[in-house]
Design a protein around this motif. Structure first.
Motif, PDB file in Angstrom:
ATOM      1  N   VAL A  67       0.680  -1.139   0.432  1.00 49.91           N
ATOM      2  CA  VAL A  67       0.196  -0.004   0.282  1.00 49.91           C
ATOM      3  C   VAL A  67       0.477   1.096  -0.307  1.00 49.91           C
ATOM      4  O   VAL A  67       1.968   1.331   1.026  1.00 49.91           O
ATOM      5  CB  VAL A  67      -0.748  -0.296   0.939  1.00 49.91           C
ATOM      6  CG1 VAL A  67      -1.488   1.545   0.752  1.00 49.91           C
ATOM      7  CG2 VAL A  67      -1.643  -0.938   1.062  1.00 49.91           C
ATOM      8  N   SER A 102       0.241   5.208   0.104  1.00 52.29           N
ATOM      9  CA  SER A 102      -1.134   6.170   0.322  1.00 52.29           C
ATOM     10  C   SER A 102      -0.352   7.315   0.099  1.00 52.29           C
ATOM     11  O   SER A 102       0.898   7.797   1.152  1.00 52.29           O
ATOM     12  CB  SER A 102      -1.622   6.340   1.676  1.00 52.29           C
ATOM     13  OG  SER A 102      -2.228   5.193   1.904  1.00 52.29           O
ATOM     14  N   SER A 160      -4.995   4.593  -0.376  1.00 48.42           N
ATOM     15  CA  SER A 160      -5.052   3.056  -0.718  1.00 48.42           C
ATOM     16  C   SER A 160      -4.616   3.111  -2.251  1.00 48.42           C
ATOM     17  O   SER A 160      -5.314   2.325  -2.763  1.00 48.42           O
ATOM     18  CB  SER A 160      -6.016   2.768  -0.366  1.00 48.42           C
ATOM     19  OG  SER A 160      -6.119   2.857   1.189  1.00 48.42           O
TER      20      SER A 160
END
Length: 241
Positions: free
Chosen positions: A163, A165, A197
């Motif tokens: 992930v 972000s 995300s």
């Protein structure tokens, strides 16, 4: 205050309290996981405490090389044990201890622990400082992630599926390689589009047109992020006026 001349020198030159040619750890008094200090200390040789961050350091058996802050979180029992030449009080109340410490360190990279988790307002203040002190490269270690302010360009070795972000604290336009959802020419801003995300497809490259973008990625990417910052290929932002 210079317990090891090879680690720190020229104290207080140009308003800096600690100067080093190697990465420095900065420990805060917030939430610290059971392995956080160990994971930090094995990567650096010099450790600075931001006010109450001296307590977990001393409880672990390590005396900070310097303590910076307003000292409102240090009880006498701890304060009295710290050599006076390692104490650097900054009494003003207009900034946080993280701000006081980070702006007083001159190093190629600061690894911060004890600043994420706990109260949300404290975390927001830390992220505000991370972006505002844009000329101070700093990686924050959290329970699940590492957080940093993106330099002009950075290449990161990541595992597919990690992930990634992206959260803008001001308007930023950038380009990317290796993200599932590229950010090429998108306008990111705190009251508009953000990039939470996203996911890595492979190694990730980010280029941005200005400061203000904060990145969060898995904790096990710490060494890769440190290597990227220390590669000499990221460029840097000038200090704000």
């Amino acid at each position: 205050m210079c317990p090891n001349p090879e680690k720190m020198s020229n104290l207080r030159k140009n308003n800096q309290i600690v100067r080093s040619e190697a990465p420095i750890a900065l420990v805060g008094g917030g939430e610290i996981g059971p392995d956080d200090l160990n994971q930090t200390l094995i990567r650096v040789s010099t450790v600075v405490a931001a006010d109450g961050g001296a307590i977990p350091m001393m409880d672990s058996g390590r005396m900070p090389d310097a303590v910076i802050g307003d000292f409102d979180s240090l009880s006498g029992a701890y304060l009295d044990r710290i050599p006076t030449d390692r104490l650097f009080p900054i009494r003003e109340q207009d900034s946080t201890d993280f701000d006081k410490a980070l702006r007083s360190i001159d190093a190629p990279l600061v690894l911060g622990v004890g600043f994420l988790g706990g109260r949300l307002d404290h975390q927001m203040a830390v992220l505000n400082t991370l972006v505002r002190l844009q000329d101070r490269p700093c990686i924050l270690l959290g329970e699940h992630e590492v957080v940093f302010h993106v330099p002009p360009q950075i290449r990161l070795k990541l595992t597919p599926g990690d992930v990634v972000s992206l959260f803008p604290f001001q308007r930023v336009v950038g380009r990317s390689k290796g993200l599932e959802w590229p950010i090429d020419d998108l306008v990111l801003e705190p009251n508009g589009r953000v990039g939470t995300s996203n996911r890595a497809l492979s190694d990730v490259e980010l280029t941005v047109d200005g400061p203000g973008l904060v990145v969060m990625m898995p904790r096990d990417a710490l060494d890769h992020v440190m290597q990227a910052f220390l590669s000499g290929q990221t460029g840097g932002w000038p200090a704000r006026a």
